[in-house]
Scaffold this active site. Structure first.
Site, mmCIF file in Angstrom:
data_model
loop_
_atom_site.group_PDB
_atom_site.id
_atom_site.type_symbol
_atom_site.label_atom_id
_atom_site.label_comp_id
_atom_site.label_asym_id
_atom_site.label_seq_id
_atom_site.Cartn_x
_atom_site.Cartn_y
_atom_site.Cartn_z
ATOM 1 N N LYS A 22 0.895 -1.169 -0.065
ATOM 2 C CA LYS A 22 0.001 0.005 -0.073
ATOM 3 C C LYS A 22 0.825 1.282 -0.032
ATOM 4 C CE LYS A 22 -1.811 1.464 4.028
ATOM 5 N NZ LYS A 22 -1.647 3.025 4.369
ATOM 6 N N ASN A 23 1.887 1.166 0.849
ATOM 7 C CA ASN A 23 2.641 2.581 0.963
ATOM 8 C C ASN A 23 3.598 2.845 -0.118
ATOM 9 O OD1 ASN A 23 1.282 3.127 3.364
ATOM 10 N ND2 ASN A 23 3.201 2.604 4.826
ATOM 11 N N CYS A 117 -4.701 9.111 9.831
ATOM 12 C CA CYS A 117 -4.925 8.331 11.249
ATOM 13 C C CYS A 117 -4.661 9.348 12.578
ATOM 14 C CB CYS A 117 -3.400 7.412 11.280
ATOM 15 S SG CYS A 117 -3.819 5.809 10.409
ATOM 16 N N ARG A 122 1.691 14.418 13.118
ATOM 17 C CA ARG A 122 1.919 14.339 11.747
ATOM 18 C C ARG A 122 2.174 15.698 11.107
ATOM 19 N NH1 ARG A 122 -0.810 9.000 9.587
ATOM 20 N NH2 ARG A 122 1.245 8.440 9.205
ATOM 21 N N PRO A 123 2.820 16.587 11.351
ATOM 22 C CA PRO A 123 2.950 17.904 10.483
ATOM 23 C C PRO A 123 3.402 17.519 9.328
ATOM 24 C CG PRO A 123 4.608 17.719 12.207
ATOM 25 C CD PRO A 123 3.809 16.417 12.547
ATOM 26 N N ASP A 125 5.940 19.928 8.071
ATOM 27 C CA ASP A 125 6.778 21.024 7.734
ATOM 28 C C ASP A 125 7.947 20.818 6.993
ATOM 29 O OD1 ASP A 125 7.178 19.363 10.246
ATOM 30 O OD2 ASP A 125 9.108 20.378 10.375
ATOM 31 N N ASP A 305 5.128 0.684 11.986
ATOM 32 C CA ASP A 305 3.726 0.026 11.826
ATOM 33 C C ASP A 305 3.578 -1.395 12.298
ATOM 34 O OD1 ASP A 305 3.098 2.378 10.385
ATOM 35 O OD2 ASP A 305 3.361 1.509 8.494
ATOM 36 N N ARG A 397 -8.338 -0.768 5.930
ATOM 37 C CA ARG A 397 -7.231 0.383 5.426
ATOM 38 C C ARG A 397 -6.090 -0.117 4.935
ATOM 39 N NH1 ARG A 397 -7.262 6.425 7.764
ATOM 40 N NH2 ARG A 397 -5.997 6.625 5.801
HETATM 41 C C1 UD1 Z 1 4.604 6.493 6.296
HETATM 42 C C2 UD1 Z 1 3.882 5.449 6.170
HETATM 43 C C3 UD1 Z 1 3.206 5.020 7.582
HETATM 44 C C4 UD1 Z 1 4.583 4.947 8.290
HETATM 45 C C5 UD1 Z 1 5.495 6.004 8.503
HETATM 46 C C6 UD1 Z 1 6.803 5.631 9.125
HETATM 47 C C7 UD1 Z 1 2.754 5.810 4.061
HETATM 48 C C8 UD1 Z 1 1.533 6.229 3.221
HETATM 49 N N1 UD1 Z 1 2.681 5.861 5.388
HETATM 50 O O1 UD1 Z 1 3.992 7.846 6.757
HETATM 51 O O2 UD1 Z 1 2.638 3.870 7.377
HETATM 52 O O3 UD1 Z 1 4.108 4.639 9.891
HETATM 53 O O4 UD1 Z 1 5.930 6.331 6.948
HETATM 54 O O5 UD1 Z 1 7.443 4.689 8.655
HETATM 55 O O6 UD1 Z 1 3.736 5.686 3.205
HETATM 56 N N2 UD1 Z 1 7.039 14.351 10.432
HETATM 57 C C9 UD1 Z 1 7.155 15.761 10.835
HETATM 58 N N3 UD1 Z 1 7.256 16.652 9.738
HETATM 59 C C10 UD1 Z 1 7.142 16.387 8.504
HETATM 60 C C11 UD1 Z 1 6.637 14.923 8.158
HETATM 61 C C12 UD1 Z 1 6.870 14.044 9.233
HETATM 62 O O7 UD1 Z 1 7.573 16.291 12.057
HETATM 63 O O8 UD1 Z 1 7.010 17.168 7.550
HETATM 64 C C13 UD1 Z 1 7.173 13.421 11.681
HETATM 65 C C14 UD1 Z 1 5.778 12.890 11.897
HETATM 66 O O9 UD1 Z 1 5.060 13.546 12.522
HETATM 67 C C15 UD1 Z 1 6.188 11.539 12.371
HETATM 68 C C16 UD1 Z 1 7.683 11.076 11.664
HETATM 69 O O10 UD1 Z 1 7.984 12.497 11.139
HETATM 70 O O11 UD1 Z 1 6.365 11.670 13.805
HETATM 71 C C17 UD1 Z 1 7.411 10.013 10.702
HETATM 72 O O12 UD1 Z 1 6.639 10.618 9.444
HETATM 73 P P1 UD1 Z 1 6.870 10.190 8.064
HETATM 74 O O13 UD1 Z 1 8.039 9.304 7.972
HETATM 75 O O14 UD1 Z 1 6.828 11.626 7.476
HETATM 76 O O15 UD1 Z 1 5.443 9.081 7.762
HETATM 77 P P2 UD1 Z 1 4.524 9.188 6.757
HETATM 78 O O16 UD1 Z 1 5.136 9.652 5.539
HETATM 79 O O17 UD1 Z 1 3.357 10.176 7.095
#
Ligand code: UD1
Length: 417
Positions: A22-23, A117, A122-123, A125, A305, A397
């Site tokens: 999925k991811n 979720c 989950r920002p 930035d 995950d 999901r």
């Molecule tokens: C992806 C996966 C999700 C998995 C996660 C971590 C998809 C669709 N989802 O989510 O299943 O749990 O990777 O392996 O592929 N963060 C920030 N700022 C940002 C982006 C992220 O602070 O701009 C923080 C998030 O809040 C979180 C951490 O970084 O605490 C990891 O997030 P990220 O690696 O971006 O996960 P996703 O891509 O959302």
């Protein structure tokens, strides 16, 4: 709303085929926005709601997407829109990945601040900072993110944390931006390597995807491509952990053991016998698991995950195990539900201490998010008696036809509409 009724306490015996990731499928489908030529994405878990939502997102932006079994054909119908509808973005946080391709191609994108979720803040930035470093400007911010740029400029980027989504978003933006963009501090997940392979087929030159430095040589015009998505390592890991909890002997096919090293290593330390080969993984477990503490980390560490599934396994361990979550906040929502089945978990902040018990017992429980739902299902398979899991839509999901796959391995799981 559907419920899963599980008669637990039966060992898993049989073979389960793993779906496409999925991811990995999500960003690859969204990357079709980078070209006007047709693309075919194969081995997609098209039964999953997030994939259906992605298909709707592509259509809302002006693509035509045709689903045929596990492949999705994406074609152009004319010009693309640069605004993602709130109604779709609020259902799926990964919609924000449309920003990279649209911004790079059209110099403008408007995306509502994403939902998704209920795990932590989950920002986004890191995504936005990256676009800014490529020359985009943020021009307004009222519930929507609007980014604009006459054109993006390729260049070096450094991420403050290896965010999976940000790495993907920036790789896609860079693919449609002529010149060389180097992303350092990039996430190293296998899904990123798969996106890199797809972008290369589109005509960008991507190297280092899957390492912490990704180099993208972008092009103004990209072509169509056909691509088969990698197997879902999280689905595979969930079934392996389920077999360790319920015991028995389970073989997974269409799986990639190389993507699950941290998990297989932890499983072996619990006493499970795990064998692997090209495209398959086999697990045999005959006794209660030994306690094995884990700490989640970006790939190649133990995947966040699979933290909730691991916690479920450790509730049956022959001692104490510590589970530390370092990637997301607020990811122990399964602890309270597992306690209803007799689990002993003390969760505080980012750490849970699990005291293994001899057995869990069936109870009515409720899934609170995708991976917490998977943890409950694992506990239910191992527990004595009947468990009724409500809010199964969370599990749906991320897991295609989960009850059918488990039934093939001898589990008694029934869906009640
Ligand atoms: C992806 C996966 C999700 C998995 C996660 C971590 C998809 C669709 N989802 O989510 O299943 O749990 O990777 O392996 O592929 N963060 C920030 N700022 C940002 C982006 C992220 O602070 O701009 C923080 C998030 O809040 C979180 C951490 O970084 O605490 C990891 O997030 P990220 O690696 O971006 O996960 P996703 O891509 O959302």
């Amino acid at each position: 709303m559907d419920r899963l009724v599980v008669e637990g306490g039966r060992p898993l015996e049989g073979t389960i085929g793993i779906s496409g990731s999925k991811n990995a499928a999500l960003p690859i489908l969204i990357a079709t926005l980078l070209t006007d030529e047709p693309c075919v994405v194969e081995n997609c878990p098209t039964a999953l709601r997030d994939i259906k939502t992605t298909v709707r997102l592509l259509e809302s932006l002006g693509k035509r997407a045709t689903v045929d079994g596990s492949s999705v054909r994406v074609e152009s119908t004319g010009s693309l829109k640069t605004q993602a509808p709130y109604e779709i973005v609020k259902q799926m946080r990964a919609s924000v990945l449309a920003a990279g391709p649209l911004l790079a191609r059209f110099g403008l994108v408007r995306v509502p601040i994403p939902g998704g979720c209920a795990i932590g803040l989950r920002p986004i930035d890191i995504h936005l900072k990256g676009f800014e470093a490529l020359g985009a400007r943020r021009i307004a911010d009222q519930g929507d993110i609007i980014m604009s740029a006459a054109r993006l400029n390729a260049g070096p980027l450094r991420l403050r944390f290896p965010s999976v989504g940000a790495t993907e978003n920036l790789m896609m933006a860079a693919a449609a931006t002529p010149g060389r963009t180097t992303i350092s501090g990039a996430a190293r997940e296998p899904e990123i390597a798969d996106l890199g392979a797809f972008l290369t087929k589109l005509g960008a030159k991507v190297s280092g995807a899957g390492t912490s430095t990704v180099v993208v040589e972008g092009r103004a015009r990209l072509k169509g491509a056909r691509h088969a998505v990698i197997p879902d390592r999280i689905e595979a890991g969930t079934f392996l952990i389920a077999a360790a909890a319920a015991r028995g002997r389970l073989r997974l096919t269409r799986a990639d053991p190389a993507h699950l090293e941290a998990v297989i290593d932890a499983l072996r330390r619990t006493g499970a016998a795990v064998k692997t080969g090209r495209g398959w993984i086999e697990i045999r477990m005959e006794k209660r698991p030994k306690p094995v503490s884990i700490r989640t980390a970006p790939y190649p560490g133990f995947p966040t995950d699979l933290q909730a599934p691991w916690t479920a396994l450790m509730t049956l361990a022959t001692g104490f195990a510590k589970v530390r979550e370092t990637v997301f906040e607020n990811r122990f929502m399964h602890a309270a539900e597992l306690a209803r089945m007799g689990a002993q978990i003390a969760a505080s902040g980012a750490t849970a201490v699990v005291a293994g018990v001899e057995r869990l017992s069936g109870a009515p429980i409720m899934a609170s998010d995708l991976r917490a739902g998977a943890a409950l299902l694992i506990a239910a398979l191992a527990a004595k008696g009947r468990t009724v899991i409500s809010r199964v839509y969370h599990i749906d999901r991320g897991y295609e036809a989960v009850e059918k796959k488990l039934a093939r391995a001898g589990a008694r799981v029934e869906r009640q509409k």
